[in-house]
Structures are given as C-alpha cells and as structure tokens.
Write an enzyme that holds these catalytic residues in place. Sequence first.
Site, short mmCIF file in Angstrom:
data_model
loop_
_atom_site.label_atom_id
_atom_site.label_comp_id
_atom_site.label_asym_id
_atom_site.label_seq_id
_atom_site.Cartn_x
_atom_site.Cartn_y
_atom_site.Cartn_z
N LYS A 1 0.83 -1.21 0.00
CA LYS A 1 0.00 0.00 0.00
C LYS A 1 0.86 1.26 0.00
O LYS A 1 0.46 2.28 -0.55
CB LYS A 1 -0.96 0.00 1.19
CG LYS A 1 -2.10 -0.98 1.02
CD LYS A 1 -3.23 -0.71 2.00
CE LYS A 1 -4.36 -1.70 1.79
NZ LYS A 1 -5.38 -1.59 2.83
N LYS B 1 -5.28 -12.19 -8.49
CA LYS B 1 -6.52 -12.38 -7.76
C LYS B 1 -7.59 -11.43 -8.33
O LYS B 1 -7.23 -10.33 -8.78
CB LYS B 1 -6.24 -12.02 -6.30
CG LYS B 1 -7.33 -12.33 -5.32
CD LYS B 1 -6.90 -11.95 -3.92
CE LYS B 1 -8.01 -11.18 -3.24
NZ LYS B 1 -7.75 -10.76 -1.89
N LYS C 1 -11.27 -5.68 -6.68
CA LYS C 1 -12.20 -4.61 -7.02
C LYS C 1 -11.48 -3.39 -7.56
O LYS C 1 -12.07 -2.53 -8.20
CB LYS C 1 -13.08 -4.25 -5.83
CG LYS C 1 -12.34 -3.82 -4.59
CD LYS C 1 -13.34 -3.61 -3.45
CE LYS C 1 -12.62 -3.61 -2.12
NZ LYS C 1 -13.50 -3.81 -0.99
#
Length: 335
Positions: free
Chosen positions: A117, A199, A202
């Site tokens: 992140k 994966k 979203k």
Amino acid sequence: MAEGENKKIIYSAVQPSGNLTIGNYAGAIRNWVRLQEEYDCFYAIADLHAITVRQEPEKLRRHTLELAATYLACGLDPEKCALYVQSHVPQHAELCWVLNTLTYVGEASRMTQFKDKSAKHADNINMGLMDYPVLMAADILLYLADCVPVGVDQKQHVELARDIAIRFNNRYGETFRVPEPLIRRDGASIRSLQDPAKKMSKSDENPNAAVFLSDDRDTVLRKFRRAVTDSENSIRASEEKPGVSNLLSIYSAFAGCTVEEAEKTFEGRGYGEFKLAVGETVADVLAPIQAEQKRLLSDRRYLTEILKGGAERAYKASRKTLSKVYRKVGFFQGE
Ligand code: TRP
C-alpha cells in the site's frame, strides 16, 4: 448453562470501500453465513481501517450502509450474529492504542500489505496505514475470538495479532485468547477474468477483470463472454489452463458442485457455451441478493436499528476485555 455460552467465537470484517466482487462473496461472506449457525460471530464493517487510504466522506457513509445491506441480503442474520460498524464501538481504537505500545515499528513496517500500500499510495504513507494491522489485532483480541476467517492476503496480520496476544499475556498475565486464522478453501482462489495470474480485485484497472455483486445480468454475461481462456478448446482444470480453471472454480462455487462435476457437465462443449453457462449461473445467484439489497437500502431506519443492536452487543462483549487490559497495564480505575 445458558444457550450459546460454550460456542467458539468468530471475528471478521470487511472494509466499506465500495463494490464487493464475486470473490468476496464466494470466499468470505458466504462462508460467514455458514459459520453463524455454529459459532458466536462478530462481523464488522471496518470503517476505521478504510480511512487509512483517502476516502470521500459521503461515499464512505454510503458504502457503509450498502455493505450492511449486502451482509443482510447475503443471509447474515442479526439474530445469530452481531453485525456492526467498527467506529460505533470505541473499544477498538482504545485497545489499539495499548497494543501499539507492544508492537515494534520494525515488525509493522515489514508487513507485506503495508509495503504494497505504501508503494501504491506513495503520497499518503500515513501512520494509520502502518498501524492498520495493530487495529486489526485489537478488533480480534477484544472479543477473545478463537477463529478469524480471512483470505490469504490477511493471514500475516492474524499472525501478528497472535504475536501481540502472546506478548501481552507474557508481560501482564493471561488476558487474551490466541486466535487462529481460518483460511477459506473454496472461492479463495477466484482470479481475474482478464489475467488469471492475479486475484480478482475490485481495484483492477481493467473493467472486465472483476465481476461485482452489483453487476446486472447483461454486464455479468458480457464480462464472462470476454474472459480469457486458451486456444485448446477443452474444458478441464489444470495448471496450464489458468483461465479455464478459474471459470470452472467460479462455476463450481456458484452452482454448488465440485470442479470435477463441473468438468463432467461441460465435457465436449465449446468455450462460448461454457462461458455463457458460467455467466448465467453467477447472474442467477446474484439476482435475488441484489433485489434484497435494494429493498433493504430503501429502509434506512431498519438498517440503522440493526447496526445499533449489533454495536450494543459488540460494546458489551468488548468492554469487559478492555477494562481487564486497563487494569493489567496499571491504569487507575477508582477505588
Ligand atoms: N483487513 C481486513 C480486510 O481488508 C478487514 C478487517 C479489519 C478484518 N479488521 C479485521 C478481518 C479483523 C479479520 C479480522 O480484508
């Protein structure tokens, strides 16, 4: 003994960052629905975690209500589990503060998600981002959870929660239960429809990579029609066929069969027909959930009541742990 007194405790949460994917549904929420039958479950909407990356306030509020409606529409039953918003229960932030003093900067900065992140939000590497797993430890430890159902990406955080629990217990005496991660098997492996090496996420930039719980039938069918496969035209799961394998596991998760059964169903059929069938199966599962979510969202009073009730239960359960912690660390609590 009162009913339920001996049940094991489950804790999990999802961030209200908008749009769940069918991976979140098949891998997490659907599993939670099964767990609520056997365990004492606390399921939160992790809004405190969400603000570690920038959020638009109005959207955050809307996503919080939408997630609550999704939880209910997917079958979580407020009679059986505590559904609540993390920020409604002040104990989370309070315990986090204490646990911060037992967590080393070195171990927090080594967390994979923090590093990822930080790279992704290089202009906003705030203290909360680094503290994220400590807040998660507080969530889990407050309820003396036995098991924490999470995806593999959160396993490291649950392990940190275990380390912090053990460290606290060693320093101050037995207080916390050491939780086990419950890594889901089925649905955990739903991959991107455009690049099965990744994966399903979203936040993928490719709009066809992820199918959202909110996608209408045409959108679902279109995304599956465009899903990548291979040039072989044989419908079987294998490592060399990641696209087809992914579609087979999505089909099996949504049709409620095994991958082997799915292979048999589609034996000898073409990819076009196969992709249409996967899309239709997913769309059929989503339709009633979407209708129920819409109905619930038009009844804000009811949603507010449910969340209030959930927060009350969570408050009661976590207050005991927090006051024990405060006593153990030496805070004066009156004579
Ligand atoms: N970090 C989790 C996620 O993004 C959400 C979460 C917050 C959580 N607190 C938790 C999960 C406690 C399990 C237990 O998926």
